[in-house]
Motif scaffolding. Structure first.
Motif, PDB file in Angstrom:
ATOM      1  N   VAL A  53       2.413   2.432  -0.106  1.00 53.35           N
ATOM      2  CA  VAL A  53       1.082   3.024  -0.270  1.00 53.35           C
ATOM      3  C   VAL A  53       1.024   4.324   0.514  1.00 53.35           C
ATOM      4  O   VAL A  53       1.391   4.371   1.701  1.00 53.35           O
ATOM      5  N   VAL A  54       0.575   5.395  -0.154  1.00 52.33           N
ATOM      6  CA  VAL A  54       0.473   6.701   0.497  1.00 52.33           C
ATOM      7  C   VAL A  54      -0.968   7.187   0.443  1.00 52.33           C
ATOM      8  O   VAL A  54      -1.719   6.880  -0.483  1.00 52.33           O
ATOM      9  N   GLY A  55      -1.352   7.956   1.457  1.00 54.07           N
ATOM     10  CA  GLY A  55      -2.696   8.503   1.501  1.00 54.07           C
ATOM     11  C   GLY A  55      -2.813   9.787   0.716  1.00 54.07           C
ATOM     12  O   GLY A  55      -1.848  10.265   0.103  1.00 54.07           O
ATOM     13  N   SER A  56      -3.999  10.364   0.735  1.00 52.27           N
ATOM     14  CA  SER A  56      -4.243  11.602  -0.002  1.00 52.27           C
ATOM     15  C   SER A  56      -3.401  12.755   0.529  1.00 52.27           C
ATOM     16  O   SER A  56      -3.144  13.738  -0.182  1.00 52.27           O
ATOM     17  N   ASP A  57      -2.944  12.665   1.781  1.00 51.20           N
ATOM     18  CA  ASP A  57      -2.107  13.710   2.370  1.00 51.20           C
ATOM     19  C   ASP A  57      -0.624  13.482   2.123  1.00 51.20           C
ATOM     20  O   ASP A  57       0.221  14.245   2.593  1.00 51.20           O
ATOM     21  N   GLY A  58      -0.296  12.409   1.384  1.00 50.81           N
ATOM     22  CA  GLY A  58       1.098  12.118   1.071  1.00 50.81           C
ATOM     23  C   GLY A  58       1.826  11.335   2.142  1.00 50.81           C
ATOM     24  O   GLY A  58       3.005  10.988   1.961  1.00 50.81           O
ATOM     25  N   ARG A  59       1.164  11.027   3.230  1.00 52.78           N
ATOM     26  CA  ARG A  59       1.811  10.267   4.298  1.00 52.78           C
ATOM     27  C   ARG A  59       1.800   8.765   3.994  1.00 52.78           C
ATOM     28  O   ARG A  59       0.910   8.268   3.299  1.00 52.78           O
ATOM     29  N   VAL A  60       2.780   8.074   4.536  1.00 49.62           N
ATOM     30  CA  VAL A  60       2.855   6.627   4.352  1.00 49.62           C
ATOM     31  C   VAL A  60       1.655   5.972   5.039  1.00 49.62           C
ATOM     32  O   VAL A  60       1.402   6.216   6.233  1.00 49.62           O
ATOM     33  N   ALA A  61       0.959   5.135   4.281  1.00 52.54           N
ATOM     34  CA  ALA A  61      -0.209   4.459   4.838  1.00 52.54           C
ATOM     35  C   ALA A  61       0.015   2.967   5.031  1.00 52.54           C
ATOM     36  O   ALA A  61      -0.565   2.350   5.923  1.00 52.54           O
ATOM     37  N   GLY A  62       0.844   2.365   4.173  1.00 52.57           N
ATOM     38  CA  GLY A  62       1.064   0.931   4.280  1.00 52.57           C
ATOM     39  C   GLY A  62       1.976   0.423   3.179  1.00 52.57           C
ATOM     40  O   GLY A  62       2.529   1.203   2.396  1.00 52.57           O
ATOM     41  N   THR A  63       2.143  -0.879   3.138  1.00 49.80           N
ATOM     42  CA  THR A  63       2.927  -1.525   2.087  1.00 49.80           C
ATOM     43  C   THR A  63       2.147  -2.719   1.553  1.00 49.80           C
ATOM     44  O   THR A  63       1.305  -3.296   2.252  1.00 49.80           O
ATOM     45  N   ILE A  64       2.438  -3.056   0.314  1.00 50.97           N
ATOM     46  CA  ILE A  64       1.775  -4.190  -0.335  1.00 50.97           C
ATOM     47  C   ILE A  64       2.824  -5.012  -1.062  1.00 50.97           C
ATOM     48  O   ILE A  64       3.607  -4.484  -1.863  1.00 50.97           O
ATOM     49  N   GLY A  65       2.834  -6.311  -0.777  1.00 51.49           N
ATOM     50  CA  GLY A  65       3.634  -7.268  -1.522  1.00 51.49           C
ATOM     51  C   GLY A  65       2.715  -8.331  -2.094  1.00 51.49           C
ATOM     52  O   GLY A  65       1.483  -8.274  -1.928  1.00 51.49           O
ATOM     53  N   SER A  66       3.299  -9.301  -2.746  1.00 48.43           N
ATOM     54  CA  SER A  66       2.477 -10.369  -3.332  1.00 48.43           C
ATOM     55  C   SER A  66       1.705 -11.124  -2.256  1.00 48.43           C
ATOM     56  O   SER A  66       0.597 -11.616  -2.501  1.00 48.43           O
ATOM     57  N   ALA A  67       2.266 -11.207  -1.027  1.00 52.10           N
ATOM     58  CA  ALA A  67       1.574 -11.915   0.052  1.00 52.10           C
ATOM     59  C   ALA A  67       0.271 -11.212   0.424  1.00 52.10           C
ATOM     60  O   ALA A  67      -0.738 -11.871   0.709  1.00 52.10           O
ATOM     61  N   GLU A  68       0.267  -9.872   0.388  1.00 57.31           N
ATOM     62  CA  GLU A  68      -0.949  -9.130   0.717  1.00 57.31           C
ATOM     63  C   GLU A  68      -2.015  -9.328  -0.357  1.00 57.31           C
ATOM     64  O   GLU A  68      -3.205  -9.476  -0.043  1.00 57.31           O
ATOM     65  N   LEU A  69      -1.612  -9.331  -1.623  1.00 56.40           N
ATOM     66  CA  LEU A  69      -2.574  -9.562  -2.704  1.00 56.40           C
ATOM     67  C   LEU A  69      -3.147 -10.973  -2.620  1.00 56.40           C
ATOM     68  O   LEU A  69      -4.357 -11.185  -2.779  1.00 56.40           O
ATOM     69  N   ASP A  70      -2.273 -11.932  -2.358  1.00 53.89           N
ATOM     70  CA  ASP A  70      -2.731 -13.320  -2.238  1.00 53.89           C
ATOM     71  C   ASP A  70      -3.672 -13.476  -1.049  1.00 53.89           C
ATOM     72  O   ASP A  70      -4.677 -14.189  -1.121  1.00 53.89           O
ATOM     73  N   ARG A  71      -3.367 -12.798   0.045  1.00 52.81           N
ATOM     74  CA  ARG A  71      -4.205 -12.889   1.235  1.00 52.81           C
ATOM     75  C   ARG A  71      -5.601 -12.324   0.953  1.00 52.81           C
ATOM     76  O   ARG A  71      -6.613 -12.868   1.420  1.00 52.81           O
ATOM     77  N   ALA A  72      -5.676 -11.244   0.179  1.00 54.80           N
ATOM     78  CA  ALA A  72      -6.970 -10.646  -0.142  1.00 54.80           C
ATOM     79  C   ALA A  72      -7.824 -11.605  -0.958  1.00 54.80           C
ATOM     80  O   ALA A  72      -9.028 -11.728  -0.738  1.00 54.80           O
ATOM     81  N   VAL A  73      -7.189 -12.295  -1.907  1.00 62.11           N
ATOM     82  CA  VAL A  73      -7.929 -13.248  -2.738  1.00 62.11           C
ATOM     83  C   VAL A  73      -8.405 -14.429  -1.901  1.00 62.11           C
ATOM     84  O   VAL A  73      -9.557 -14.867  -1.995  1.00 62.11           O
ATOM     85  N   ARG A  74      -7.524 -14.951  -1.068  1.00 64.88           N
ATOM     86  CA  ARG A  74      -7.871 -16.103  -0.240  1.00 64.88           C
ATOM     87  C   ARG A  74      -8.984 -15.760   0.749  1.00 64.88           C
ATOM     88  O   ARG A  74      -9.887 -16.553   0.999  1.00 64.88           O
ATOM     89  N   ARG A  75      -8.925 -14.552   1.309  1.00 62.80           N
ATOM     90  CA  ARG A  75      -9.942 -14.133   2.272  1.00 62.80           C
ATOM     91  C   ARG A  75     -11.308 -14.017   1.592  1.00 62.80           C
ATOM     92  O   ARG A  75     -12.322 -14.438   2.141  1.00 62.80           O
ATOM     93  N   THR A  76     -11.343 -13.474   0.377  1.00 64.92           N
ATOM     94  CA  THR A  76     -12.602 -13.342  -0.353  1.00 64.92           C
ATOM     95  C   THR A  76     -13.174 -14.700  -0.730  1.00 64.92           C
ATOM     96  O   THR A  76     -14.385 -14.885  -0.769  1.00 64.92           O
ATOM     97  N   ASN A  77     -12.285 -15.647  -1.015  1.00 67.90           N
ATOM     98  CA  ASN A  77     -12.737 -16.989  -1.396  1.00 67.90           C
ATOM     99  C   ASN A  77     -13.045 -17.878  -0.191  1.00 67.90           C
ATOM    100  O   ASN A  77     -13.290 -19.076  -0.344  1.00 67.90           O
TER     101      ASN A  77
END
Length: 386
Positions: free
Chosen positions: A356-380
């Motif tokens: 994941v990169v920001g509007s300035d092109g710098r590295v902002a983070g990474t996303i794997g399936s664990a991050e997507l799953d964590r977002a769903v679980r946190r919302t639920n």
């Protein structure tokens, strides 16, 4: 698909056979050879019936193969990669790299499967008539020509049944995909369309189980058991689709910045793995971190799994840049992109991580399936963990 029997590749598409097919194929051969064909073609040897049973079972699975290969070829034609197709106990499936991005593509990919079976039904019926010279596709016969006609008539019936059944407008059948594509085209919301098709699948599966129970109390008890198995399978897959649409609703309301693991380590590409582990990689290992060239460019992405799978002797000499996935192979997302758009990107990505990169092109983070799953679980309201 990893544990199936590989049969080869066709146009770059891997073809596999589940071990369950061997069991059901033997059952089909037995039923056809000892009951179905002897009751429709008379006065032949047991050997002839067993050969006909084998041919009939092979024809049935060839029909399933044509069905799934049709899906795969149309998907390829529409620019969607196909990992492979697998035949299994209840039919088959084609594994696509990503899902169709338009209702039109979804409609075409889904429709070609049932259409191919209906076309095969017409071909087998014409062949049956040519052999039997009888307008009835299920006419009985005497002698070898009569047995051939019966086999062809049975294959015509089976393909018609496969085509018609798969056109029922309920997930996970092809008709459910057609129904979903129609709702998607009207509403503009793919998630809502999937949910409607999934609910239709639950209703269809429930009706199948209920009717199977009724048949259990009649002379068609075996067909009732089979119908109940299919009904339960439809219900289970449809329920999974309902859960998936719930997850999609959550992800569509969040951005990559909301779900990413922020600030992955960025280390010089020339460092050996051992030096990297002592120089700046926190413990426990993060899912991914970046390799950086002397001029500041990010040249690759290294995952924790790659580190764990590297033998201890190599860790002292292999530089990060050599082990890392080249940046050209790494999927990249902007911080403001919808998280839902990243699901398909991960599915077709061998790296298993998105940079994941920001509007300035710098590295902002990474996303794997664990991050997507964590977002769903946190919302639920489920504890997400790390």
């Amino acid at each position: 698909m990893k544990n199936d029997i590989p049969l080869g590749h066709i146009r770059g598409i891997r073809v596999g056979l589940s071990w369950s097919v061997l069991l059901i194929a033997g059952f089909y051969v037995y039923v056809l050879a000892t009951y179905q064909f002897p009751n429709e073609a008379f006065f032949l040897s047991d050997t002839a019936y067993w050969i006909a049973g084998i041919v009939g079972a092979l024809g049935f699975f060839l029909s399933l193969f044509v069905h799934e290969m049709s899906h795969a070829l149309v998907a390829q034609h529409r620019g969607i990669g196909v990992r492979g197709i697998t035949l299994w106990l209840l039919g088959g499936y084609a594994e696509l790299d990503r899902e169709p991005t338009t209702p039109g593509n979804q409609f075409l990919i889904a429709a070609v499967g049932p259409v191919s079976n209906l076309a095969l039904a017409a071909v087998f019926w014409v062949a049956h008539l040519a052999v039997a010279n009888d307008p009835d596709p299920f006419a009985v016969g005497i002698g070898t020509s009569g047995l051939v006609a019966v086999v062809l008539g049975w294959l015509a019936f089976v393909n018609f049944l496969l085509g018609a059944f798969n056109l029922l407008p309920a997930a996970p059948l092809d008709g459910g995909q057609l129904f979903s594509a129609g709702v998607w085209a009207v509403t503009g919301n793919r998630t809502v369309a999937r949910k409607w098709a999934a609910y239709a699948g639950i209703a269809l599966g429930g009706a199948g189980v209920a009717y199977g129970l009724v048949m259990m109390n009649s002379s068609e008890s075996f067909n009732g058991i089979w119908l109940m198995i299919i009904g339960w399978w439809i219900i289970s897959v449809a329920l999974a689709d309902v859960r998936r649409t719930g997850a999609e609703t959550v992800l569509s309301a969040s951005t990559a910045a909301d779900v990413m693991r922020p600030s992955p380590p960025v280390l010089p590409a020339h460092l050996s793995i051992d030096r990297a582990l002592t120089a700046g990689v926190p413990s426990p290992l993060p899912p991914a971190f970046c390799a950086q060239a002397p001029d500041g460019r990010i040249t690759g992405l290294l995952t924790a799994d790659q580190i764990r799978n590297t033998d201890a002797a190599s860790r002292a000499s292999v530089p990060l840049g050599q082990l890392a996935f080249p940046i050209e192979r790494v999927a990249v997302a902007r911080t403001d992109e919808s998280s839902l758009a990243l699901v398909d990107r991960l599915r077709g990505n061998a790296v298993g991580q998105i940079l994941v990169v920001g509007s300035d092109g710098r590295v902002a983070g990474t996303i794997g399936s664990a991050e997507l799953d964590r977002a769903v679980r946190r919302t639920n309201g489920v504890p997400a963990g790390r």
